[in-house]
Design a protein around this motif. Structure first.
Motif, PDB file in Angstrom:
ATOM      1  N   THR A   1       0.828  -1.200   0.000  1.00  0.00           N
ATOM      2  CA  THR A   1       0.000   0.000   0.000  1.00  0.00           C
ATOM      3  C   THR A   1       0.867   1.257   0.000  1.00  0.00           C
ATOM      4  OG1 THR A   1      -1.684  -1.152   1.264  1.00  0.00           O
ATOM      5  CG2 THR A   1      -1.836   1.226   1.171  1.00  0.00           C
ATOM      6  N   LYS A   2       0.529   2.208  -0.853  1.00  0.00           N
ATOM      7  CA  LYS A   2       1.296   3.443  -0.942  1.00  0.00           C
ATOM      8  C   LYS A   2       1.126   4.276   0.314  1.00  0.00           C
ATOM      9  CE  LYS A   2       2.003   7.505  -3.855  1.00  0.00           C
ATOM     10  NZ  LYS A   2       1.929   8.489  -2.767  1.00  0.00           N
TER      11      LYS A   2
ATOM     12  N   ALA B   1       6.263  -1.989 -12.266  1.00  0.00           N
ATOM     13  CA  ALA B   1       5.236  -1.914 -11.219  1.00  0.00           C
ATOM     14  C   ALA B   1       4.504  -0.568 -11.235  1.00  0.00           C
ATOM     15  CB  ALA B   1       5.854  -2.150  -9.848  1.00  0.00           C
ATOM     16  N   GLY B   2       4.940   0.346 -12.087  1.00  0.00           N
ATOM     17  CA  GLY B   2       4.242   1.625 -12.220  1.00  0.00           C
ATOM     18  C   GLY B   2       4.927   2.814 -11.588  1.00  0.00           C
ATOM     19  N   ALA B   3       6.048   2.579 -10.900  1.00  0.00           N
ATOM     20  CA  ALA B   3       6.784   3.682 -10.276  1.00  0.00           C
ATOM     21  C   ALA B   3       7.831   4.226 -11.248  1.00  0.00           C
ATOM     22  CB  ALA B   3       7.451   3.217  -8.990  1.00  0.00           C
TER      23      ALA B   3
ATOM     24  N   ALA C   1       7.390   0.193  -4.927  1.00  0.00           N
ATOM     25  CA  ALA C   1       7.178   0.496  -6.341  1.00  0.00           C
ATOM     26  C   ALA C   1       5.696   0.470  -6.700  1.00  0.00           C
ATOM     27  CB  ALA C   1       7.946  -0.500  -7.200  1.00  0.00           C
ATOM     28  N   VAL C   2       5.053   1.625  -6.567  1.00  0.00           N
ATOM     29  CA  VAL C   2       3.648   1.789  -6.941  1.00  0.00           C
ATOM     30  C   VAL C   2       3.526   3.087  -7.729  1.00  0.00           C
ATOM     31  CG1 VAL C   2       2.730   0.496  -4.962  1.00  0.00           C
ATOM     32  CG2 VAL C   2       3.123   2.961  -4.758  1.00  0.00           C
TER      33      VAL C   2
END
Length: 256
Positions: free
Chosen positions: A2-3, A54-56, A28-29
């Motif tokens: 969770t971010k 992962a989108g980061a 990594a979000v």
């Protein structure tokens, strides 16, 4: 994972190693930018690719921490460009006395002092100063349970980690009034390729993913000193309470 809403820009040294890579991967979000530092360019690139998938956002920076001034200059430059909310200072070397040697090689001791203590301490001071000026920030320094014990086969390693522990605690006291939290994480044995090669005896060992998760949570809670697994806290107390002669006899029997 969770971010953390308060964290968008993260520094992670030692990212080409197992623990640093795991910490980076868990953060990594989408919406997070990670500055990944490491000595091994190939492995650093693989971690950066994993983080990006992962989108980061990932930025790789290859530097040997024996060059302390270059590390200070680089971290201040990166922080000026885009301020860090969170810093993990993970890098370190765990080399010990070579088989057949009476004491550790002096060059090994010097490198351990530079990589495990001097440079991360200086970087922590540099980042903490910037964070204190901004009034917020979080620093997690990776020490070792070995820093609580005088290991005769690893005097350079245990000594450098002990120095890092004392420095981190002092830094925490200095910047806490300015909204900056500083956590010393002191894990015991972690299952990584380097520890497998260094020693066949690794009691109460954690997987690298579990160690990373515990360290992240300790930082989020703002813990001052986090030892994991808990059994290593007990060993620390035993070490302090034993009569000196008995303690020395027990430690002298330890092997890598």
């Amino acid at each position: 994972m969770t971010k953390d809403a308060s964290v968008t820009r993260i520094l992670c040294t030692g990212a080409s190693g197992a623990l640093g890579g795991a910490l980076a991967s868990l953060h990594a979000v989408p919406g997070v930018h990670l500055s990944l530092w490491g000595r091994d360019r190939t492995r650093l690139g693989l971690i950066a690719e994993k983080v990006s998938h992962a989108g980061a956002e990932a930025q790789s920076f290859c530097l040997d921490l024996t060059d302390g001034q270059a590390a200070i200059d680089a971290v201040l430059s990166q922080d000026k460009e885009a301020p860090f909310d969170l810093a993990y200072l993970v890098a370190g070397i765990g080399d010990t006395r070579a088989k057949g040697d009476l004491v550790e090689n002096p060059e090994l001791v010097l490198r351990a002092a530079q990589v495990n203590f001097a440079t991360p301490a200086a970087m922590a001071a540099a980042i903490a100063g910037r964070m204190a000026e901004r009034g917020h920030g979080r620093i997690v320094v990776i020490g070792s349970a070995a820093g609580h014990h005088s290991l005769p086969f690893a005097a350079g390693y245990s000594g450098s980690k002990a120095g890092l522990a004392r420095f981190t605690d002092a830094l925490r006291i200095a910047v806490e009034p300015y909204g900056v939290s500083v956590t010393l994480a002191a894990p015991g044995f972690i299952d990584t390729p380097s520890t497998r090669n260094a020693s066949s005896s690794r009691p109460i060992e954690l997987s690298v993913e579990e160690a990373a998760r515990r360290i992240i949570e300790a930082g989020r809670k703002g813990m001052r000193h986090y030892v994991t697994p808990w059994q290593f806290s007990a060993l620390r107390m035993v070490d302090a309470l034993l009569p000196a002669r008995l303690r020395d006899q027990l430690l002298s029997k330890l092997k890598p």
